[in-house]
Design an enzyme around this catalytic site. Sequence first.
Site, mmCIF file in Angstrom:
data_model
loop_
_atom_site.group_PDB
_atom_site.id
_atom_site.type_symbol
_atom_site.label_atom_id
_atom_site.label_comp_id
_atom_site.label_asym_id
_atom_site.label_seq_id
_atom_site.Cartn_x
_atom_site.Cartn_y
_atom_site.Cartn_z
ATOM 1 N N THR A 10 5.664 23.316 25.037
ATOM 2 C CA THR A 10 4.800 23.761 26.135
ATOM 3 C C THR A 10 5.621 24.146 27.360
ATOM 4 O OG1 THR A 10 2.945 22.472 25.348
ATOM 5 C CG2 THR A 10 2.952 22.946 27.675
ATOM 6 N N SER A 61 6.355 21.985 18.694
ATOM 7 C CA SER A 61 7.091 20.917 18.004
ATOM 8 C C SER A 61 6.305 20.267 16.874
ATOM 9 C CB SER A 61 7.605 19.867 18.988
ATOM 10 O OG SER A 61 6.570 19.029 19.440
HETATM 11 C C1 SIN Z 1 3.767 20.158 24.221
HETATM 12 O O1 SIN Z 1 4.915 20.561 24.308
HETATM 13 O O2 SIN Z 1 3.260 19.470 25.140
HETATM 14 C C2 SIN Z 1 2.863 20.415 23.041
HETATM 15 C C3 SIN Z 1 3.378 21.429 22.106
HETATM 16 C C4 SIN Z 1 4.662 21.042 21.460
HETATM 17 O O3 SIN Z 1 4.882 19.858 21.197
HETATM 18 O O4 SIN Z 1 5.457 21.951 21.177
#
Ligand code: SIN
Length: 345
Positions: free
Chosen positions: A33, A80
């Site tokens: 994110t 992720s």
């Molecule tokens: C985030 O980064 O908060 C959610 C998405 C991810 O883990 O890539």
Amino acid sequence: MPPGRGPHSRNASVPSVHTMRTPHIALLATGGTIAGTAGSATDTSGYAAGQLGAEALIAAVPPLAALARLSAEQLFNLDSKDMGPPHWLALARRVQALADDPAVDGIVITHGTDTLEETAYFLHITVSAAKPVVMTAAMRPATALSADGPLNLYQAVALACRPAAGRAGVLAVLGDRILPAAAIAKRHPSAVDAFSREGALTTLASDAALHALAPARNSRVALPPGLQMLPPVELLAVAAGSSPALVRALAGASLAGAVAGVVVALPGNASLPDAWLPALNELPDSVPLVLASRCGGGISRHRADAPGHWLDAGALDPLKARVRLIAGLGADLRGARLRRWFERG
Ligand code: SIN
């Protein structure tokens, strides 16, 4: 090619009046994110993770230039949830190479929050680094009003510039806190303050506090240089009254070589329901079984009369116990050596 001059590199060097030499921090971007974008600045949930490149993350934080000379590499650009052992192995190898490079003073890794705790713990137990390795992430996309990524990135780079952080193993910086790898645990799906505070230091922590985080000796394994793939390890959870049917499926898969180890998340003190015992006994002795507590705190111990290939997760939660089993099996630890590896965890 000198660090900071590669095709994906940026030299953000600004001479410091306080130090003789500006630290060289290698930034490894993997998505999440923190690199996510949405259609509007007020949209903090309907966004796509892993959209912006490493250069854009750096460009959004001009004060970084006063901290360090940054070289940036885009290793992956993923949400992720889609990361796993193949990515951990590639990342660990790159981090080790940077840790061994005398021209690099510290390493910062940007990552998604969803599986940050698993990647961080894998790096913590497989990379041998005497310099800071700091992960960071964000809960709001880069396009959001009050995005949390830029300050997290700034604080992660600031921490990576402090040699004292190099004794603490892998760290994460999130929301004004420093979390040691073993303590990272995402506890909320969407709040900005999503990570457990247990075991956290503030980003103002003294060098002495950072030194105190130093992992115990022998707490790492060396993965063989030629290792192509980490062993497949599955995680099952016991819910009250749930059936052990999946254990029987795994027993079949492990006989076919598709499962090298199993972790079971159990209630309370890693307590085994009577209905699960016969099914777990069907797993071949060659497949280590790690019993972990679902509680997410404390130290669990199972029965002393358990078979020799059953191991205690101890203080590790089920996710970290699985990471530890993957790393141990990847380093070819078996039998008593694997047991000692868990006892040191
Ligand atoms: C985030 O980064 O908060 C959610 C998405 C991810 O883990 O890539």
